[in-house]
Design a protein around this motif. Structure first.
Motif, PDB file in Angstrom:
ATOM      1  N   ALA A 115      41.473  39.273  51.856  1.00 44.95           N
ATOM      2  CA  ALA A 115      40.127  39.811  51.615  1.00 44.95           C
ATOM      3  C   ALA A 115      39.889  41.035  52.497  1.00 44.95           C
ATOM      4  O   ALA A 115      39.388  42.066  52.027  1.00 44.95           O
ATOM      5  N   GLU A 116      40.270  40.933  53.753  1.00 45.07           N
ATOM      6  CA  GLU A 116      40.098  42.063  54.675  1.00 45.07           C
ATOM      7  C   GLU A 116      40.923  43.262  54.211  1.00 45.07           C
ATOM      8  O   GLU A 116      40.438  44.404  54.207  1.00 45.07           O
ATOM      9  N   ARG A 117      42.146  43.013  53.790  1.00 40.34           N
ATOM     10  CA  ARG A 117      43.031  44.097  53.341  1.00 40.34           C
ATOM     11  C   ARG A 117      42.462  44.816  52.117  1.00 40.34           C
ATOM     12  O   ARG A 117      42.388  46.043  52.074  1.00 40.34           O
ATOM     13  N   HIS A 118      42.002  44.057  51.125  1.00 39.33           N
ATOM     14  CA  HIS A 118      41.481  44.665  49.902  1.00 39.33           C
ATOM     15  C   HIS A 118      40.109  45.321  50.131  1.00 39.33           C
ATOM     16  O   HIS A 118      39.812  46.350  49.524  1.00 39.33           O
ATOM     17  N   ALA A 119      39.303  44.757  51.012  1.00 39.96           N
ATOM     18  CA  ALA A 119      38.016  45.378  51.346  1.00 39.96           C
ATOM     19  C   ALA A 119      38.244  46.716  52.036  1.00 39.96           C
ATOM     20  O   ALA A 119      37.553  47.697  51.750  1.00 39.96           O
ATOM     21  N   ASN A 120      39.244  46.776  52.920  1.00 43.97           N
ATOM     22  CA  ASN A 120      39.569  48.037  53.588  1.00 43.97           C
ATOM     23  C   ASN A 120      40.056  49.078  52.584  1.00 43.97           C
ATOM     24  O   ASN A 120      39.715  50.260  52.698  1.00 43.97           O
ATOM     25  N   THR A 121      40.837  48.653  51.598  1.00 43.19           N
ATOM     26  CA  THR A 121      41.301  49.573  50.561  1.00 43.19           C
ATOM     27  C   THR A 121      40.111  50.121  49.776  1.00 43.19           C
ATOM     28  O   THR A 121      40.041  51.321  49.505  1.00 43.19           O
ATOM     29  N   LEU A 122      39.169  49.246  49.441  1.00 37.53           N
ATOM     30  CA  LEU A 122      37.977  49.679  48.700  1.00 37.53           C
ATOM     31  C   LEU A 122      37.150  50.690  49.473  1.00 37.53           C
ATOM     32  O   LEU A 122      36.583  51.612  48.898  1.00 37.53           O
ATOM     33  N   GLN A 123      37.059  50.514  50.760  1.00 37.72           N
ATOM     34  CA  GLN A 123      36.222  51.376  51.583  1.00 37.72           C
ATOM     35  C   GLN A 123      36.968  52.595  52.128  1.00 37.72           C
ATOM     36  O   GLN A 123      36.357  53.491  52.676  1.00 37.72           O
ATOM     37  N   GLY A 124      38.298  52.618  51.943  1.00 31.15           N
ATOM     38  CA  GLY A 124      39.109  53.694  52.492  1.00 31.15           C
ATOM     39  C   GLY A 124      39.261  54.867  51.541  1.00 31.15           C
ATOM     40  O   GLY A 124      38.479  55.054  50.597  1.00 31.15           O
ATOM     41  N   SER A 125      40.291  55.647  51.787  1.00 29.39           N
ATOM     42  CA  SER A 125      40.516  56.862  50.996  1.00 29.39           C
ATOM     43  C   SER A 125      41.649  56.679  49.993  1.00 29.39           C
ATOM     44  O   SER A 125      42.407  57.614  49.734  1.00 29.39           O
ATOM     45  N   ALA A 126      41.794  55.504  49.441  1.00 31.03           N
ATOM     46  CA  ALA A 126      42.830  55.232  48.446  1.00 31.03           C
ATOM     47  C   ALA A 126      42.461  55.886  47.115  1.00 31.03           C
ATOM     48  O   ALA A 126      41.320  56.298  46.900  1.00 31.03           O
ATOM     49  N   SER A 127      43.432  55.939  46.221  1.00 31.14           N
ATOM     50  CA  SER A 127      43.179  56.504  44.896  1.00 31.14           C
ATOM     51  C   SER A 127      42.269  55.558  44.100  1.00 31.14           C
ATOM     52  O   SER A 127      42.137  54.377  44.430  1.00 31.14           O
ATOM     53  N   ASP A 128      41.661  56.091  43.054  1.00 31.38           N
ATOM     54  CA  ASP A 128      40.784  55.265  42.212  1.00 31.38           C
ATOM     55  C   ASP A 128      41.537  54.089  41.608  1.00 31.38           C
ATOM     56  O   ASP A 128      40.998  52.993  41.494  1.00 31.38           O
ATOM     57  N   CYS A 129      42.780  54.316  41.214  1.00 27.07           N
ATOM     58  CA  CYS A 129      43.596  53.245  40.631  1.00 27.07           C
ATOM     59  C   CYS A 129      43.811  52.120  41.650  1.00 27.07           C
ATOM     60  O   CYS A 129      43.659  50.944  41.327  1.00 27.07           O
ATOM     61  N   GLU A 130      44.145  52.496  42.890  1.00 22.68           N
ATOM     62  CA  GLU A 130      44.342  51.499  43.945  1.00 22.68           C
ATOM     63  C   GLU A 130      43.035  50.769  44.255  1.00 22.68           C
ATOM     64  O   GLU A 130      43.037  49.560  44.492  1.00 22.68           O
ATOM     65  N   LYS A 131      41.925  51.503  44.236  1.00 21.73           N
ATOM     66  CA  LYS A 131      40.623  50.880  44.494  1.00 21.73           C
ATOM     67  C   LYS A 131      40.252  49.913  43.380  1.00 21.73           C
ATOM     68  O   LYS A 131      39.696  48.838  43.644  1.00 21.73           O
TER      69      LYS A 131
ATOM     70  N   TRP B 126      39.596  46.057  43.913  1.00 24.26           N
ATOM     71  CA  TRP B 126      38.329  45.477  43.498  1.00 24.26           C
ATOM     72  C   TRP B 126      38.569  44.173  42.736  1.00 24.26           C
ATOM     73  O   TRP B 126      37.952  43.154  43.035  1.00 24.26           O
ATOM     74  N   HIS B 127      39.483  44.196  41.780  1.00 22.81           N
ATOM     75  CA  HIS B 127      39.746  42.989  40.986  1.00 22.81           C
ATOM     76  C   HIS B 127      40.390  41.890  41.833  1.00 22.81           C
ATOM     77  O   HIS B 127      40.050  40.708  41.683  1.00 22.81           O
ATOM     78  N   LYS B 128      41.282  42.274  42.741  1.00 21.18           N
ATOM     79  CA  LYS B 128      41.919  41.277  43.602  1.00 21.18           C
ATOM     80  C   LYS B 128      40.892  40.668  44.563  1.00 21.18           C
ATOM     81  O   LYS B 128      40.871  39.460  44.775  1.00 21.18           O
ATOM     82  N   LEU B 129      40.023  41.502  45.143  1.00 22.35           N
ATOM     83  CA  LEU B 129      38.988  41.003  46.049  1.00 22.35           C
ATOM     84  C   LEU B 129      38.028  40.087  45.296  1.00 22.35           C
ATOM     85  O   LEU B 129      37.561  39.085  45.839  1.00 22.35           O
ATOM     86  N   SER B 130      37.749  40.395  44.054  1.00 25.25           N
ATOM     87  CA  SER B 130      36.889  39.548  43.234  1.00 25.25           C
ATOM     88  C   SER B 130      37.511  38.154  43.076  1.00 25.25           C
ATOM     89  O   SER B 130      36.835  37.133  43.227  1.00 25.25           O
ATOM     90  N   GLU B 131      38.800  38.103  42.804  1.00 21.23           N
ATOM     91  CA  GLU B 131      39.495  36.810  42.681  1.00 21.23           C
ATOM     92  C   GLU B 131      39.479  36.053  44.005  1.00 21.23           C
ATOM     93  O   GLU B 131      39.266  34.839  44.037  1.00 21.23           O
TER      94      GLU B 131
END
Length: 188
Positions: A9-25, A29-34
């Motif tokens: 959860a921490e890893r995917h939340a950081n990806t969402l809030q970071g400077s990753a590409s839209d595809c990665e975000k 998002w879907h993984k964090l939702s699960e």
């Protein structure tokens, strides 16, 4: 499993809030939702289908547990203190009954992040479900998420980590603790 979920959860939340590409975000998002769905099912020991079908509207009505002081007369000081750490919402459960769902602070923060970013990252903005599928036409199936995460986390017996078995576990534990009527009401 809980530690695995917390780390992911921490890893995917950081990806969402970071400077990753839209595809990665979007993938994060879907993984964090699960992950949030799985954490909510595990924490509450609820039927996976009940939590899976939670709507954004139901979730938006969450508040700190006992925020209104309704339970003050029957809670100990420790229980009152614990109520300050969990957010609570109500959903429609089996046979139309109202059931409470609790969210620890970190899970709530991650779900809030999902709700804030769903319009910009996914096609789920018009889905009523809090945990929508990628197509947004339905909700994620909690049983499928529990099964896959139980395997992914490396559990020794992943087949034992199912919502039905977890609900039976809590029923057994309450019998072992020989709780009083008041304590059973608080647990419920």
């Amino acid at each position: 499993m809980s530690e695995y979920l917390r780390h992911e959860a921490e890893r995917h939340a950081n990806t969402l809030q970071g400077s990753a590409s839209d595809c990665e975000k979007r993938q994060a998002w879907h993984k964090l939702s699960e992950i949030c769905l799985c954490q909510t099912i595990l924490f509450n020991r609820r039927r996976s289908g009940e939590v899976s079908k939670m709507t954004v509207e139901e979730y938006s009505k969450n508040k700190l547990t006992n925020d209104d002081g309704e339970l003050d007369g029957c809670l100990t000081k420790l229980e009152k203190d614990l109520c300050r750490y969990f957010y609570r919402t109500e959903i429609i459960a089996k046979r139309g009954r109202i059931a409470a769902v609790l969210f620890p602070r970190q899970v709530k923060e991650n779900i809030d992040l999902l709700v804030r970013s769903r319009n910009s990252l996914t096609n789920c903005f018009n889905s009523k479900y809090l945990f929508p599928t990628i197509s947004a036409s339905s909700h994620i199936r909690g049983t499928d998420v529990l099964r896959s995460i139980a395997i992914d986390c490396g559990a020794e017996h992943p087949e034992r980590l199912r919502s039905t078995k977890l609900r039976k576990h809590i029923a057994t534990m309450t019998q072992l603790f020989n709780l009083s009527e008041n304590e059973l009401d608080i647990l419920a």
